[in-house]
Design an enzyme around this catalytic site. Structure first.
Site, PDB file in Angstrom:
ATOM      1  N   LYS A  70      51.991  51.668  82.552  1.00 44.77           N
ATOM      2  CA  LYS A  70      51.407  50.989  83.715  1.00 44.77           C
ATOM      3  C   LYS A  70      50.894  51.997  84.741  1.00 44.77           C
ATOM      4  O   LYS A  70      49.799  51.847  85.272  1.00 44.77           O
ATOM      5  CB  LYS A  70      52.430  50.060  84.399  1.00 44.77           C
ATOM      6  CG  LYS A  70      52.901  48.910  83.530  1.00 44.77           C
ATOM      7  CD  LYS A  70      53.782  47.934  84.315  1.00 44.77           C
ATOM      8  CE  LYS A  70      55.054  48.533  84.847  1.00 44.77           C
ATOM      9  NZ  LYS A  70      56.016  48.951  83.789  1.00 44.77           N
ATOM     10  N   ARG A 106      58.935  42.016  89.844  1.00 41.80           N
ATOM     11  CA  ARG A 106      59.814  42.390  88.738  1.00 41.80           C
ATOM     12  C   ARG A 106      60.923  41.370  88.535  1.00 41.80           C
ATOM     13  O   ARG A 106      61.737  41.527  87.625  1.00 41.80           O
ATOM     14  CB  ARG A 106      60.445  43.733  89.091  1.00 41.80           C
ATOM     15  CG  ARG A 106      60.359  44.784  87.998  1.00 41.80           C
ATOM     16  CD  ARG A 106      61.037  46.024  88.553  1.00 41.80           C
ATOM     17  NE  ARG A 106      61.108  47.115  87.654  1.00 41.80           N
ATOM     18  CZ  ARG A 106      60.256  48.151  87.659  1.00 41.80           C
ATOM     19  NH1 ARG A 106      59.227  48.173  88.467  1.00 41.80           N
ATOM     20  NH2 ARG A 106      60.438  49.148  86.830  1.00 41.80           N
ATOM     21  N   ARG A 123      58.627  61.570  78.918  1.00 38.59           N
ATOM     22  CA  ARG A 123      58.337  61.672  80.351  1.00 38.59           C
ATOM     23  C   ARG A 123      59.508  62.320  81.083  1.00 38.59           C
ATOM     24  O   ARG A 123      59.319  63.151  81.967  1.00 38.59           O
ATOM     25  CB  ARG A 123      58.051  60.277  80.927  1.00 38.59           C
ATOM     26  CG  ARG A 123      57.674  60.279  82.404  1.00 38.59           C
ATOM     27  CD  ARG A 123      57.226  58.919  82.869  1.00 38.59           C
ATOM     28  NE  ARG A 123      58.303  57.931  82.809  1.00 38.59           N
ATOM     29  CZ  ARG A 123      58.135  56.630  83.014  1.00 38.59           C
ATOM     30  NH1 ARG A 123      56.942  56.157  83.277  1.00 38.59           N
ATOM     31  NH2 ARG A 123      59.148  55.795  82.952  1.00 38.59           N
ATOM     32  N   ARG A 142      62.263  63.079  85.599  1.00 40.21           N
ATOM     33  CA  ARG A 142      62.602  61.809  86.249  1.00 40.21           C
ATOM     34  C   ARG A 142      64.021  61.398  85.862  1.00 40.21           C
ATOM     35  O   ARG A 142      64.327  61.285  84.676  1.00 40.21           O
ATOM     36  CB  ARG A 142      61.583  60.743  85.803  1.00 40.21           C
ATOM     37  CG  ARG A 142      61.265  59.744  86.889  1.00 40.21           C
ATOM     38  CD  ARG A 142      60.229  58.766  86.434  1.00 40.21           C
ATOM     39  NE  ARG A 142      60.789  57.431  86.418  1.00 40.21           N
ATOM     40  CZ  ARG A 142      60.075  56.331  86.379  1.00 40.21           C
ATOM     41  NH1 ARG A 142      58.766  56.394  86.338  1.00 40.21           N
ATOM     42  NH2 ARG A 142      60.649  55.160  86.377  1.00 40.21           N
ATOM     43  N   ARG A 145      67.465  50.029  81.480  1.00 38.33           N
ATOM     44  CA  ARG A 145      66.233  49.505  82.102  1.00 38.33           C
ATOM     45  C   ARG A 145      65.559  48.475  81.196  1.00 38.33           C
ATOM     46  O   ARG A 145      64.973  47.508  81.671  1.00 38.33           O
ATOM     47  CB  ARG A 145      65.281  50.651  82.437  1.00 38.33           C
ATOM     48  CG  ARG A 145      65.756  51.426  83.679  1.00 38.33           C
ATOM     49  CD  ARG A 145      65.166  52.804  83.740  1.00 38.33           C
ATOM     50  NE  ARG A 145      63.744  52.795  83.943  1.00 38.33           N
ATOM     51  CZ  ARG A 145      62.938  53.803  83.572  1.00 38.33           C
ATOM     52  NH1 ARG A 145      63.429  54.870  83.000  1.00 38.33           N
ATOM     53  NH2 ARG A 145      61.653  53.710  83.814  1.00 38.33           N
TER      54      ARG A 145
END
Ligand code: AMP
Length: 187
Positions: free
Chosen positions: A13, A89, A128, A134, A145
Site C-alpha cells: 500500500k 482499519r 522490509r 522497522r 499483525r
C-alpha cells in the site's frame, strides 16, 4: 479524486500510495507513517501509540479517528484530493468516516483493495524489516499483525462492499504493473 487504499500489511500500500500521490497530485495520508513520526518525535501521541505499534496491535479508534479528522479538514481547505493508506482499519473507523465525508461534502471516494497470498506478505515484510529495521516487521509481530488484519480490518471490506463501489486489485507482480492496474481502474 479521493482514494481509500485498502489491504493487508505487506501488500504494498505504501509503495503504491507514493506513486499514485505523484501521478494524481493527491495528499497521501498514511496513519502508520504519522504514528511512526510521532513515536520518533516522542510527542504525546507517539508516547500513547508506541506500545500498540511496536507490538503489532491497533491504536485505539478514538485516537486515530481524531487524527484523520483533523487532516481531512485541513485538506478540504486546500482543495486537494486524498489517498488514505492504513485507515480505516476497523469497522468503527469506517463508520466514523461516513459522517465526516458528509460534513465535508466529499462524495466520490474510490475504494481500492489490494491483495496477495499470505506467504508473499510475510516474505515482503521480513525483507522490509531487514532493509529498514522497522520494529514491527519481525516474524512474530508480522504473524500477529496478520491475525489483527483478519479479525478487525478485513470486515471493513464487507462494510464498503455494501455501501460504496469497491475494486479488487491483484497485488502480485512488479510495482509498475500494480500501479498500472490501479490507474486503469481509477481512470
Ligand atoms: P502501517 O504502516 O499502516 O502498517 O501501520 C503500522 C502500525 O500503526 C499498525 O500495525 C498499527 O499499530 C498502527 N496503525 C496504523 N494505522 C492505524 C489505524 N488506522 N488504526 C489503528 N492503528 C493503526
Amino acid at each position: 479524486m479521493n482514494i481509500i487504499l485498502f489491504g493487508p500489511p505487506g501488500v504494498g500500500k505504501g509503495t503504491q500510495a507514493e506513486r499514485l500521490r505523484d501521478n494524481f497530485n493527491l495528499h497521501h495520508i498514511s496513519t502508520g507513517d504519522m504514528l511512526r513520526a510521532a513515536i520518533k518525535a516522542e510527542t504525546p501521541l507517539g508516547l500513547e501509540a508506541k506500545k500498540f505499534v511496536e507490538s503489532g496491535g491497533l491504536v485505539p479508534d478514538e485516537v486515530i479517528i481524531g487524527l484523520v479528522r483533523e487532516v481531512l479538514i485541513a485538506d478540504q481547505q486546500q482543495g486537494k484530493g486524498f489517498l488514505l493508506d492504513g485507515f480505516p482499519r476497523t469497522v468503527p473507523q469506517a463508520e466514523a468516516l461516513e459522517p465526516l465525508f458528509a460534513e465535508l461534502h466529499i462524495l466520490d471516494v474510490s475504494i481500492v483493495v489490494l491483495d496477495a497470498p499470505e506467504d508473499e506478505l510475510v516474505k515482503r515484510m521480513v525483507k522490509r524489516g531487514a532493509d529498514s529495521g522497522r520494529v514491527d516487521d519481525t516474524e512474530e509481530t508480522i504473524r500477529h499483525r496478520l491475525v489483527v488484519y483478519h479479525d478487525q480490518t478485513k470486515p471493513v471490506q464487507d462494510f464498503y462492499a455494501k455501501r460504496r463501489s469497491l475494486s479488487l486489485v491483484d497485488g502480485l507482480g512488479s510495482v509498475e504493473e500494480i500501479t498500472e492496474r490501479i490507474q486503469t481502474i481509477l481512470q
